[in-house]
Design an enzyme around this catalytic site. Structure first.
Site, mmCIF file in Angstrom:
data_model
loop_
_atom_site.group_PDB
_atom_site.id
_atom_site.type_symbol
_atom_site.label_atom_id
_atom_site.label_comp_id
_atom_site.label_asym_id
_atom_site.label_seq_id
_atom_site.Cartn_x
_atom_site.Cartn_y
_atom_site.Cartn_z
ATOM 1 N N HIS A 192 -13.148 0.318 2.716
ATOM 2 C CA HIS A 192 -13.517 -1.104 2.701
ATOM 3 C C HIS A 192 -15.037 -1.305 2.816
ATOM 4 C CE1 HIS A 192 -9.394 -2.316 2.679
ATOM 5 N NE2 HIS A 192 -9.136 -1.753 3.854
ATOM 6 N N ASP A 233 -4.136 3.940 -0.712
ATOM 7 C CA ASP A 233 -3.996 3.213 0.544
ATOM 8 C C ASP A 233 -3.294 1.891 0.231
ATOM 9 O OD1 ASP A 233 -5.533 3.169 3.474
ATOM 10 O OD2 ASP A 233 -5.160 1.155 2.688
ATOM 11 N N ASP A 255 -0.758 4.037 4.657
ATOM 12 C CA ASP A 255 -0.144 2.845 5.228
ATOM 13 C C ASP A 255 0.862 2.171 4.294
ATOM 14 O OD1 ASP A 255 -2.380 2.387 3.715
ATOM 15 O OD2 ASP A 255 -3.451 1.224 5.236
ATOM 16 N N HIS A 307 -3.975 -0.970 1.348
ATOM 17 C CA HIS A 307 -4.932 -2.069 1.199
ATOM 18 C C HIS A 307 -5.798 -1.845 -0.030
ATOM 19 C CE1 HIS A 307 -4.012 -1.871 5.557
ATOM 20 N NE2 HIS A 307 -4.023 -3.197 5.462
#
Ligand code: ZN
Ligand code: ZN
Lengths: 441, 565
Positions: free
Chosen positions: A112, A151, A240, A153
């Site tokens: 991120h 991931d 995740d 996200h």
């Protein structure tokens, strides 16, 4: 004697003495059970599988990739330099042919973290994969690299770092941004004007399981990779998407993750998120290691794994099928993005976008004006004006293979900025001359 | 009076040491041939020789290092073992199938010791019956994560022995449970270690019986007998009877402990034991020998047997000299003894003789052999001998550097250790073994380190054996959410309150270690007890801390009782 089909170097660094805060998901305990599992399995006794210590990234390694304001020390801790160093060590293992594949199982994560860094967002400060790639390019002259971010996200940071780079294909699979942080990662986001179709976002509906993710990898990602022909494939291996992850809503299992890696066959994997630290990570990490080493992973299961209860909703399956049909267009035939301040628009010789970035950890907002010079001879000099509160900063990048005009332009912009002193801090990244400098205090 | 005997592959070395004064005095020492088929005869012969003129009543202790278990394994003189493993999910257990009677059982524990799948008792009974039908009556029972929860292994023991009492096992000759091997995590190593422990158990115990009997016959029935381990410590003979696997590969440890006894080592140092066919390289950090990270390997099977970290390379006095192109090579082959000692091919020792760095055996034959070989390869004899010695020193230097680099590159798990952790920078070189003195100068020019070749180094291994202390270690695992504390090696568990802290864990681990010392009648070594690892992790669910996960290790530091220095 157990033997790996492909040699695998695992840079395992759990940072047992570092946490964002005591009960934060990114805390000391995160890789404890993974360590227990890998050691109990005797993974590192397998011939061809070895554990390595991370390098510690230098300040220059961060400054080659990021604009850090006020400076690198202010936005990183030693843990970030070690985690980035872990990714670099993994790359080094592969480039020095000490291992055919490498997995940087390091924390904290980084996907991120954007081009310009003013603090921490989404548990990330600096971008491990990006730092590694730029290090690889500088030290080994690599050019074409593909990153597949698995991931849950959206890898908005990695997307941002390579937005204008036509030589990096960034593919992110993630839970639909309308249902999860950071709320981005839609197919329309497909790269800057010089790199259109080099960012591929594949949002998946909540509840997508092994079936859907593997379908995307097999039918969508692999053909794109084949067409792109990267020198190196990197997996941003967030975990995740697991069915037990506490902060997401997907249904992927350890088997799914292992198979994903077996199909994708990345040269290097770098751990990202994944916070089901007891029920998922030990098994997912083991599965990924075995898949990368070309070993049998069919017996790796979570203790509570029940295939029936994870069966994917047929509506999701047909949605994913449709996605696999539609998405190749974004790569092969990228649509013009709408001209807007948010998506970018032409302003004279420049392509300009305005961004507003929220740093969830620090709880502050950054406003950015990003301008990329539209140059016929190279991908163009880049400048980012960043403002937090009243502190204005400027980052200027002369990209790899910049034409002489863009090189001069970059330096001129920095000189001008110093003369006018409109900015508190100015940073120059000159990738052509390997010159990384900062001004202001 | 302390006795030390090191039964090696070719020689058995023995010493008798007088420790009645403040120091140590070598009363007698000998070197006899090892009879590989009859180690007891070698032990007896060595004892007879060193005890000549010694008052046997004054002998207090005999420390014995033997290759018995190692040889039995290498030569395949081991018995069939029933291996019952409970691997649960993970890597394919059949990839390390150890033997014919290898049975994979259902059931699983997770990393925190939660039972996630039950044993199938009918399946267990069938596996045991199948072993017995093959005439097998020693068993290894090993579960993945049994060091976190030994329930399945204990159940299997009960089924195998027909008794819940630890001391009683009337239905099987011998059973090794995985968690009794200590708390370290590594299921395949645990399985292999338990297997080998069973495989040599009978042979080892017969040997132990025979040793005790001959000590009686020699008027040494009162002597305390300890057996050397590969980690630079000893264990009482009675303990070794249940853990014979711990006696393997103790030879290099005897030599390393010998050098500690002969020299005062305080800094980071390198120890080179240059023998006939190999050079053993050991590294000391701040004066203490380093251990292998996980344990030693027996053949292709890594085990949990703790061992000093010793790297063996194929350079020694008997290493054959050869030429490849213009380059002189030393070893790794051995083509018989040196020409100086009746061999037919020039060796490193012959080259050293030629250069007058030493005078071993028939120096004239060495000179002739080196000269003839050099002429045949159109190189001057001086140059050939000089290059051979340089090559030997160069290889030893390179391999030592690689070993130290590897040690310094060992994984660590905290930022503190990574950034501020110790790096080994050797400051001194200790040399022992036959060609050691002769190689002192060439090695110095490579290493650029002060070197020392102690007196008595010819029997350093026996001196090391005699003076080595008993070591033992204890590992504790505590989970305050589950309210359990477990010491796998001791098979001890206890309920603990939620408030149990790392300090409590350290104190309990220490107390158990000291209690174990008392059992071994070694309470005087209590001051050598140390905690080597202590960590505590908060376990969090949601935003709440639900407990702490703790791991503590402590040990009696390896060392020698006194030094000769
Ligand atoms: Zn994530
Ligand atoms: Zn240009």
């Amino acid at each position: 004697m157990r033997k790996a089909e492909r040699s695998l170097g695992v840079v395992f660094f759990p940072a047992f003495d570092w946490a964002i805060s005591p009960t934060h998901p990114e805390r000391e305990e995160r890789l404890l059970y993974t360590q227990d599992q890998l050691h109990e399995e005797g993974l590192f006794d397998v011939e061809g599988v070895r554990e390595y210590k991370p390098d510690v990234a230098e300040r220059t390694d961060v400054e080659r990739t990021h604009f850090c304001f006020p400076d690198v020390d202010a936005v990183t801790t030693r843990s970030h330099l070690v985690s980035a160093g872990g990714a670099i060590r993994a790359a080094r293992l592969v480039m020095e042919k000490q291992a055919e594949r490498a997995f940087a199982m390091v924390r904290p994560p980084g996907h991120h973290a954007m081009k310009c860094v003013r603090g921490a967002r989404g548990f990330c400060n600096v971008n491990m994969e990006a730092i590694m790639i730029d290090w690889l390019r500088e030290h080994y002259g690599l050019r074409r690299i593909a990153i597949v971010d698995t991931d849950c996200h959206h890898g908005d940071g990695t997307q941002d770092v390579f937005w204008h780079d036509p030589d990096v294909l960034f593919i992110s699979l993630h839970q639909d941004g309308r249902t999860l942080f950071p709320g981005t990662g839609f197919p329309i986001e497909s790269g800057g004007p010089a790199a259109r179709g080099r960012t591929i976002n594949i949002p998946l509906p909540p509840g997508t399981g092994d079936e859907g993710v593997l379908m995307v990898i097999r039918e969508l990602v692999m053909p794109l990779l084949e067409d792109f022909g990267p020198e190196l494939i990197i997996n941003s291996a967030g975990q995740d998407n697991h069915y037990t992850d506490p902060i997401t809503n997907m249904n992927v299992s350890a088997q799914g993750y292992a198979e994903l890696n077996s199909i994708l066959n990345p040269d290097i994997a770098v751990l990202e998120g994944g916070y089901a630290i007891q029920g998922a990570l030990p098994y997912v990490n083991l599965g990924i290691c075995l898949a990368m080493a070309g070993m049998d992973y069919s017996m790796v299961h979570e203790p509570d794994y029940r295939a029936e209860s994870l069966r994917q909703d047929p509506r999701i399956t047909s949605y994913v099928e449709e996605l696999c049909r539609q998405m190749p267009r974004v790569y092969h035939n990228p649509p013009e993005s709408p001209q807007s301040a948010e998506h970018g628009m032409r302003d004279g010789d420049w392509w300009v976008r305005n961004k507003s970035i929220f740093y969830d950890t620090g709880g502050f907002q950054e406003t950015q004006k990003e301008s990329a010079l539209l140059c016929d001879n190279c991908r163009g000099v880049l400048q980012i004006e960043s403002q937090v509160g009243s502190v204005r900063c400027l980052g200027v990048e002369v990209p790899l293979d910049a034409c002489p005009a863009c090189q001069n332009r970059g330096h001129a912009i920095v000189e001008q900025a110093q003369l006018k002193s409109a900015f508190r801090y100015v940073q120059l990244i000159d990738r052509v001359n390997k010159q990384y400098s900062r001004f202001g205090f | 009076m302390y006795l030390g005997i090191d039964v090696g592959g070719t020689h058995t070395d023995a010493v008798a040491l007088d420790i009645s004064g403040p120091g140590v005095e070598v009363v007698s020492a000998c070197k006899v041939k090892t009879h590989p088929q009859n180690l007891l005869a070698s032990v007896n012969e060595a004892l007879e020789r060193i005890l000549k003129g010694v008052d046997r009543n004054k002998v207090k202790r005999l420390n014995l290092s033997t290759t018995l278990s190692t040889n039995a394994i290498v030569e395949g003189r081991i018995e069939d073992v029933g291996v019952l493993v409970i691997p649960g999910p993970g890597m394919d257990p059949t990839e390390y199938m150890l033997c014919r009677d290898f049975h994979v059982l259902d059931g699983a524990m997770d990393h925190r010791g939660n039972e996630t799948a039950r044993l199938d008792k009918a399946q267990c009974a069938r596996a045991i019956a199948a072993c017995r039908a093959n005439g097998v009556n020693t068993f290894a029972a090993v579960g993945k994560f049994s060091v976190r929860n030994p329930l399945h292994e204990n159940t299997l023991r009960h089924m195998l022995c027909g008794s819940r009492d630890d001391a009683d096992c009337h239905r099987a000759d011998f059973v090794t449970l995985g968690h009794h091997l200590g708390g370290r995590l590594n299921f395949p190593r645990r399985a292999a270690t338990a297997y080998f422990n069973c495989a040599v158990w009978r042979l080892y115990n017969e040997f132990a019986d025979a040793v005790e009997k001959s000590l009686q016959a020699l008027g040494l029935g009162h002597v305390r007998v300890n057996v050397l381990k590969a980690d630079g410590g000893t264990m009482p003979l009675a303990v070794s009877r249940r853990m014979p696997v711990q006696s393997i590969f103790s030879g290099p440890a005897a030599s390393v402990m010998g050098i500690i006894a002969l020299c005062e080592i305080v800094h980071d140092s390198v120890i080179l034991d240059i023998g006939g066919t190999t050079t053993d390289i050991a590294v000391f950090a701040d004066g203490s020998p380093l251990l292998e990270r996980a344990g030693i390997a027996i053949g292709s099977h890594p085990t949990l047997v703790r061992a000093l970290r010793v790297k063996s390379i194929g350079v020694g006095g008997d290493s054959a000299l050869s030429m490849i192109g213009d380059t002189v090579r030393v070893g790794p082959r051995r083509l018989g003894p040196s020409m100086a000692e009746g061999g037919r091919h020039p060796t490193l020792t012959d080259a050293l003789n030629y250069l007058e760095y030493c005078a071993v055996g028939d120096v004239q034959t060495s000179r002739r052999g080196v000269t003839e070989f050099a002429e045949a390869h159109t190189i001057s004899a001086d140059k050939f001998a000089e290059q051979a010695v340089q090559a030997a020193a160069g290889t030893i230097h390179e391999e030592t550097r690689a070993l130290i680099a590897e040690i310094n590159d060992q994984p660590v798990y905290t930022i503190h250790e990574l950034i501020e952790g110790k790096r080994i920078v050797p400051r001194k070189l200790y040399l022992m073994g036959g060609p050691a003195e002769a190689l002192q100068k060439p090695l110095f020019s490579r290493f650029q380190l002060a070197s020392e070749a102690p007196e008595h180094f010819a029997v350093a291994n026996a001196v090391g054996a005699a003076l080595t202390r008993t070591t033992t270690d204890v590992e504790l695992f505590a989970d305050t959410q589950k309210h359990v504390m477990f010491l796998p090696g001791l098979g001890h568990h206890e309920n603990i309150p939620g408030s149990y802290s790392l300090e409590d864990a350290k104190r309990d681990a220490m107390n158990h270690l000291l209690a174990r010392l008392a059992d071994l009648k070694l309470s005087s070594d209590a001051d050598r007890a140390e905690i080597t690892h202590a960590s505590s992790f908060n376990m969090v669910e949601g935003m709440h801390t639900t407990g702490r996960n703790m791991r503590v290790k402590c040990q009696i530091k390896p060392g020698v009782e006194r030094t000769l220095g």
